[in-house]
Design a protein around this motif. Structure first.
Motif, PDB file in Angstrom:
ATOM      1  N   HIS A  30     176.976 -72.538  49.472  1.00 29.17           N
ATOM      2  CA  HIS A  30     177.329 -71.868  48.221  1.00 29.17           C
ATOM      3  C   HIS A  30     176.374 -72.284  47.099  1.00 29.17           C
ATOM      4  O   HIS A  30     175.930 -71.446  46.293  1.00 29.17           O
ATOM      5  CB  HIS A  30     178.776 -72.208  47.850  1.00 29.17           C
ATOM      6  CG  HIS A  30     179.193 -71.635  46.521  1.00 29.17           C
ATOM      7  ND1 HIS A  30     179.427 -70.290  46.326  1.00 29.17           N
ATOM      8  CD2 HIS A  30     179.415 -72.243  45.319  1.00 29.17           C
ATOM      9  CE1 HIS A  30     179.765 -70.073  45.070  1.00 29.17           C
ATOM     10  NE2 HIS A  30     179.781 -71.241  44.438  1.00 29.17           N
ATOM     11  N   HIS A  44     173.063 -70.606  47.672  1.00 21.99           N
ATOM     12  CA  HIS A  44     173.157 -69.179  47.379  1.00 21.99           C
ATOM     13  C   HIS A  44     173.167 -68.929  45.867  1.00 21.99           C
ATOM     14  O   HIS A  44     172.493 -67.998  45.368  1.00 21.99           O
ATOM     15  CB  HIS A  44     174.420 -68.598  48.022  1.00 21.99           C
ATOM     16  CG  HIS A  44     174.558 -67.115  47.849  1.00 21.99           C
ATOM     17  ND1 HIS A  44     173.750 -66.203  48.516  1.00 21.99           N
ATOM     18  CD2 HIS A  44     175.398 -66.376  47.069  1.00 21.99           C
ATOM     19  CE1 HIS A  44     174.077 -64.981  48.163  1.00 21.99           C
ATOM     20  NE2 HIS A  44     175.088 -65.041  47.278  1.00 21.99           N
ATOM     21  N   THR A  45     173.909 -69.791  45.151  1.00 22.08           N
ATOM     22  CA  THR A  45     173.964 -69.655  43.692  1.00 22.08           C
ATOM     23  C   THR A  45     172.579 -69.881  43.082  1.00 22.08           C
ATOM     24  O   THR A  45     172.152 -69.151  42.173  1.00 22.08           O
ATOM     25  CB  THR A  45     174.975 -70.662  43.104  1.00 22.08           C
ATOM     26  OG1 THR A  45     176.264 -70.424  43.690  1.00 22.08           O
ATOM     27  CG2 THR A  45     175.070 -70.535  41.599  1.00 22.08           C
ATOM     28  N   ARG A  46     171.881 -70.896  43.598  1.00 25.04           N
ATOM     29  CA  ARG A  46     170.540 -71.180  43.090  1.00 25.04           C
ATOM     30  C   ARG A  46     169.583 -70.024  43.396  1.00 25.04           C
ATOM     31  O   ARG A  46     168.746 -69.629  42.571  1.00 25.04           O
ATOM     32  CB  ARG A  46     170.030 -72.471  43.709  1.00 25.04           C
ATOM     33  CG  ARG A  46     168.701 -72.933  43.141  1.00 25.04           C
ATOM     34  CD  ARG A  46     168.302 -74.247  43.776  1.00 25.04           C
ATOM     35  NE  ARG A  46     167.000 -74.686  43.293  1.00 25.04           N
ATOM     36  CZ  ARG A  46     166.358 -75.749  43.739  1.00 25.04           C
ATOM     37  NH1 ARG A  46     166.920 -76.488  44.694  1.00 25.04           N
ATOM     38  NH2 ARG A  46     165.189 -76.092  43.261  1.00 25.04           N
ATOM     39  N   TYR A  47     169.733 -69.449  44.600  1.00 25.00           N
ATOM     40  CA  TYR A  47     168.890 -68.329  45.007  1.00 25.00           C
ATOM     41  C   TYR A  47     169.107 -67.131  44.074  1.00 25.00           C
ATOM     42  O   TYR A  47     168.147 -66.478  43.622  1.00 25.00           O
ATOM     43  CB  TYR A  47     169.216 -67.958  46.446  1.00 25.00           C
ATOM     44  CG  TYR A  47     168.524 -66.709  46.933  1.00 25.00           C
ATOM     45  CD1 TYR A  47     167.187 -66.736  47.303  1.00 25.00           C
ATOM     46  CD2 TYR A  47     169.225 -65.498  47.017  1.00 25.00           C
ATOM     47  CE1 TYR A  47     166.555 -65.586  47.743  1.00 25.00           C
ATOM     48  CE2 TYR A  47     168.601 -64.350  47.455  1.00 25.00           C
ATOM     49  CZ  TYR A  47     167.262 -64.394  47.824  1.00 25.00           C
ATOM     50  OH  TYR A  47     166.633 -63.244  48.254  1.00 25.00           O
ATOM     51  N   ASP A  48     170.387 -66.844  43.761  1.00 21.80           N
ATOM     52  CA  ASP A  48     170.687 -65.732  42.865  1.00 21.80           C
ATOM     53  C   ASP A  48     170.090 -65.959  41.476  1.00 21.80           C
ATOM     54  O   ASP A  48     169.567 -65.018  40.836  1.00 21.80           O
ATOM     55  CB  ASP A  48     172.205 -65.546  42.752  1.00 21.80           C
ATOM     56  CG  ASP A  48     172.789 -64.905  44.006  1.00 21.80           C
ATOM     57  OD1 ASP A  48     172.017 -64.329  44.796  1.00 21.80           O
ATOM     58  OD2 ASP A  48     174.021 -64.981  44.200  1.00 21.80           O
ATOM     59  N   ALA A  49     170.164 -67.234  41.015  1.00 27.48           N
ATOM     60  CA  ALA A  49     169.618 -67.543  39.691  1.00 27.48           C
ATOM     61  C   ALA A  49     168.102 -67.332  39.657  1.00 27.48           C
ATOM     62  O   ALA A  49     167.542 -66.781  38.690  1.00 27.48           O
ATOM     63  CB  ALA A  49     169.963 -68.975  39.302  1.00 27.48           C
ATOM     64  N   ARG A  55     166.375 -65.299  41.652  1.00 22.46           N
ATOM     65  CA  ARG A  55     166.119 -63.865  41.742  1.00 22.46           C
ATOM     66  C   ARG A  55     166.298 -63.164  40.397  1.00 22.46           C
ATOM     67  O   ARG A  55     165.506 -62.306  40.006  1.00 22.46           O
ATOM     68  CB  ARG A  55     167.083 -63.246  42.767  1.00 22.46           C
ATOM     69  CG  ARG A  55     166.732 -63.531  44.225  1.00 22.46           C
ATOM     70  CD  ARG A  55     165.382 -62.955  44.607  1.00 22.46           C
ATOM     71  NE  ARG A  55     165.279 -61.538  44.316  1.00 22.46           N
ATOM     72  CZ  ARG A  55     165.645 -60.550  45.137  1.00 22.46           C
ATOM     73  NH1 ARG A  55     166.127 -60.860  46.345  1.00 22.46           N
ATOM     74  NH2 ARG A  55     165.492 -59.291  44.798  1.00 22.46           N
ATOM     75  N   GLN A  56     167.356 -63.597  39.697  1.00 17.02           N
ATOM     76  CA  GLN A  56     167.585 -62.998  38.386  1.00 17.02           C
ATOM     77  C   GLN A  56     166.460 -63.329  37.407  1.00 17.02           C
ATOM     78  O   GLN A  56     166.039 -62.481  36.600  1.00 17.02           O
ATOM     79  CB  GLN A  56     168.932 -63.470  37.823  1.00 17.02           C
ATOM     80  CG  GLN A  56     170.140 -62.913  38.554  1.00 17.02           C
ATOM     81  CD  GLN A  56     171.444 -63.472  38.047  1.00 17.02           C
ATOM     82  OE1 GLN A  56     171.467 -64.218  37.056  1.00 17.02           O
ATOM     83  NE2 GLN A  56     172.536 -63.127  38.725  1.00 17.02           N
ATOM     84  N   GLU A  57     165.930 -64.565  37.489  1.00 15.60           N
ATOM     85  CA  GLU A  57     164.835 -64.951  36.609  1.00 15.60           C
ATOM     86  C   GLU A  57     163.571 -64.171  36.943  1.00 15.60           C
ATOM     87  O   GLU A  57     162.824 -63.719  36.056  1.00 15.60           O
ATOM     88  CB  GLU A  57     164.575 -66.451  36.728  1.00 15.60           C
ATOM     89  CG  GLU A  57     163.467 -66.966  35.817  1.00 15.60           C
ATOM     90  CD  GLU A  57     163.780 -66.797  34.330  1.00 15.60           C
ATOM     91  OE1 GLU A  57     162.830 -66.853  33.516  1.00 15.60           O
ATOM     92  OE2 GLU A  57     164.975 -66.614  33.969  1.00 15.60           O
ATOM     93  N   ARG A 114     163.514 -61.161  38.299  1.00 15.21           N
ATOM     94  CA  ARG A 114     163.762 -59.799  37.838  1.00 15.21           C
ATOM     95  C   ARG A 114     163.557 -59.679  36.335  1.00 15.21           C
ATOM     96  O   ARG A 114     163.000 -58.678  35.840  1.00 15.21           O
ATOM     97  CB  ARG A 114     165.188 -59.407  38.220  1.00 15.21           C
ATOM     98  CG  ARG A 114     165.599 -57.991  37.825  1.00 15.21           C
ATOM     99  CD  ARG A 114     164.792 -56.955  38.601  1.00 15.21           C
ATOM    100  NE  ARG A 114     164.905 -57.095  40.029  1.00 15.21           N
ATOM    101  CZ  ARG A 114     165.875 -56.519  40.779  1.00 15.21           C
ATOM    102  NH1 ARG A 114     166.790 -55.782  40.192  1.00 15.21           N
ATOM    103  NH2 ARG A 114     165.877 -56.678  42.077  1.00 15.21           N
TER     104      ARG A 114
END
Length: 289
Positions: free
Chosen positions: A246, A249-254, A256-258, A260
């Motif tokens: 988890h 995954h949270t770090r990966y999403d962060a 990806r958002q950066e 983007r």
């Protein structure tokens, strides 16, 4: 062992105690008793209302008392348990068991002390005392420990210190009963070894199919506890893995958002984003051309 006993190994109950290690291997004290004989004795005891947890070797019992009394065992020591019709001989070197033998000679033997002394000398030679330092002390227990003349004769014959077991101070034995502790050394040794969990050499022939039911329950309970512990460890490992996944995954999403956000700020005209890396490379190539 099969070549040294007149029984099939499947018909006997065996236990052993490691004595010492040598260059040739490990020397052990091994005891083998026919299973049928042991079962018969246990059945007799159970019929009388007794169910012993341990079936041991009485010869080793006095060792527990000497250990409990913290007696000096440096050098070569001899323990003699002299009874009415037999004498057990235990040889120690620096407190480590070196030899064990039972002589069919006791206080009732008509030939008396000379025969016992001769058998004892032969025993010591057979046990290799010639290769050990001189005998430092003899501990006397059993009925013979109460006979002063016997003690004096041993002192003269071996020119060494002779200690009667009732002279030793055993914390669990009241002072008023100390005179009796040599006489009942076997019973005391067996009982105190079990009750106090002493570390002196011991044998227990209640094994396999003859294991005490109480101990079987303890073993089953311990296996059950081990099973629950294993399940708990597995569950904890699963939870840890899930939490770590988890977190990743949270770090990966962060990240990806950066990415983007940076891409959108750099190429605001691009409305459809498929692959930031590929689209950014194409935009750079277009600018260079």
């Amino acid at each position: 062992l099969s070549n040294q006993i007149p029984f099939d190994l499947d018909a006997v109950m065996i236990d052993f105690h490691s004595v010492r290690r040598t260059a040739r291997g490990t020397v052990v004290l091994a005891v083998a008793v026919p299973t049928a004989t042991l079962t018969e004795h246990l059945a007799t005891l159970m019929a009388a209302g007794f169910d012993p947890t341990t079936v041991g070797l009485t010869t080793l019992a006095p060792l527990a008392l000497i250990s409990l009394a913290k007696a000096n065992l440096n050098g070569s020591s001899l323990i003699l348990d002299i009874g009415e019709s037999r004498t057990t001989v235990t040889l120690l070197q620096d407190g480590v068991l070196q030899g064990l033998r039972t002589l069919s000679i006791g206080l009732s033997r008509e030939s008396g002390f000379p025969t016992l002394l001769q058998a004892l000398r032969w025993t010591l030679q057979a046990q290799g005392l010639d290769s050990l330092p001189p005998l430092e002390r003899i501990f006397l227990c059993g009925g013979g420990s109460c006979i002063t003349r016997l003690r004096d004769e041993f002192t003269q014959a071996f020119a060494t210190e002779v200690i009667a077991l009732h002279e030793l101070e055993l914390p669990p034995v009241p002072e008023a009963l100390r005179q009796e502790q040599g006489m009942y050394a076997t019973c005391l040794g067996l009982g105190l070894h079990e009750a106090l969990g002493l570390s002196s050499p011991t044998i227990n022939l209640r094994r396999g199919t003859l294991t005490h039911q109480g101990r079987r329950k303890v073993v089953r309970k311990e296996f059950s506890r081990l099973g629950w512990l294993t399940a708990g460890v597995a569950a904890a490992a699963g939870v840890t893995f899930a939490l770590e996944m988890h977190r990743l995954h949270t770090r990966y999403d962060a990240v990806r958002q950066e990415i983007r956000r940076v891409f959108t700020a750099t190429l605001p005209e691009v409305r459809t984003i498929v692959s930031e890396k590929a689209q950014l490379r194409d935009a750079v190539e277009a600018l260079q051309s």
